[in-house]
Design an enzyme around this catalytic site. Structure first.
Site, mmCIF file in Angstrom:
data_model
loop_
_atom_site.group_PDB
_atom_site.id
_atom_site.type_symbol
_atom_site.label_atom_id
_atom_site.label_comp_id
_atom_site.label_asym_id
_atom_site.label_seq_id
_atom_site.Cartn_x
_atom_site.Cartn_y
_atom_site.Cartn_z
ATOM 1 N N ARG A 188 -3.565 1.080 -5.781
ATOM 2 C CA ARG A 188 -2.283 0.427 -5.512
ATOM 3 C C ARG A 188 -1.290 1.357 -4.809
ATOM 4 N NH1 ARG A 188 -0.113 -2.863 -10.425
ATOM 5 N NH2 ARG A 188 0.999 -3.850 -8.723
ATOM 6 N N CYS A 189 -1.649 2.630 -4.659
ATOM 7 C CA CYS A 189 -0.755 3.618 -4.047
ATOM 8 C C CYS A 189 -1.132 3.826 -2.575
ATOM 9 C CB CYS A 189 -0.869 4.937 -4.807
ATOM 10 S SG CYS A 189 -0.026 6.329 -4.038
ATOM 11 N N SER A 190 -0.164 3.665 -1.682
ATOM 12 C CA SER A 190 -0.453 3.801 -0.247
ATOM 13 C C SER A 190 -0.900 5.218 0.104
ATOM 14 C CB SER A 190 0.765 3.405 0.586
ATOM 15 O OG SER A 190 1.855 4.271 0.330
#
Length: 113
Positions: free
Chosen positions: A9-11
């Site tokens: 979920r973390c870019s």
């Protein structure tokens, strides 16, 4: 074997994963939110990173601000907080043998490899 401690979920974590995929090297993805790291694993990571536990904490996370900020915590208490709340762990982390980096920015991975 190279490992990436990854949060899909973390870019920044996704960018780091893409860099590893482009490198053509074999690596293992550790989704530490799905299966929290044991306290010993966190200690091993800290040793490989060469940093104190607080340096691995995402201090802007809501849970840190609400439950831990401003408290005097021992290193072991900080490690336990990361174990109990894996969202607090910086990401992505790339580890190879006994060395590791917090890949922020993700381009650090290229230098590390």
């Amino acid at each position: 074997m190279i490992k990436i401690y990854h949060n899909p979920r973390c870019s920044k974590s996704r960018e780091g994963l893409a860099i590893l995929q482009e490198s053509g090297q074999d690596f293992q993805i550790v989704k530490y939110l799905n299966q929290p790291l044991r306290e010993e694993e966190i200690k091993d990571l800290l040793k490989a990173l060469g940093c104190d536990p607080i340096d691995l904490v995402r201090t802007n996370e809501k849970i840190w601000k609400e439950e831990f900020k401003g408290k005097e915590l021992s290193k072991d208490q900080i490690i336990k907080a990361m174990h109990d709340n894996p969202k607090l762990i910086q990401r992505p982390i790339v580890m190879q043998k006994d060395k590791a980096i917090i890949a922020r920015p993700p381009e650090k991975i290229k230098e590390f490899l």
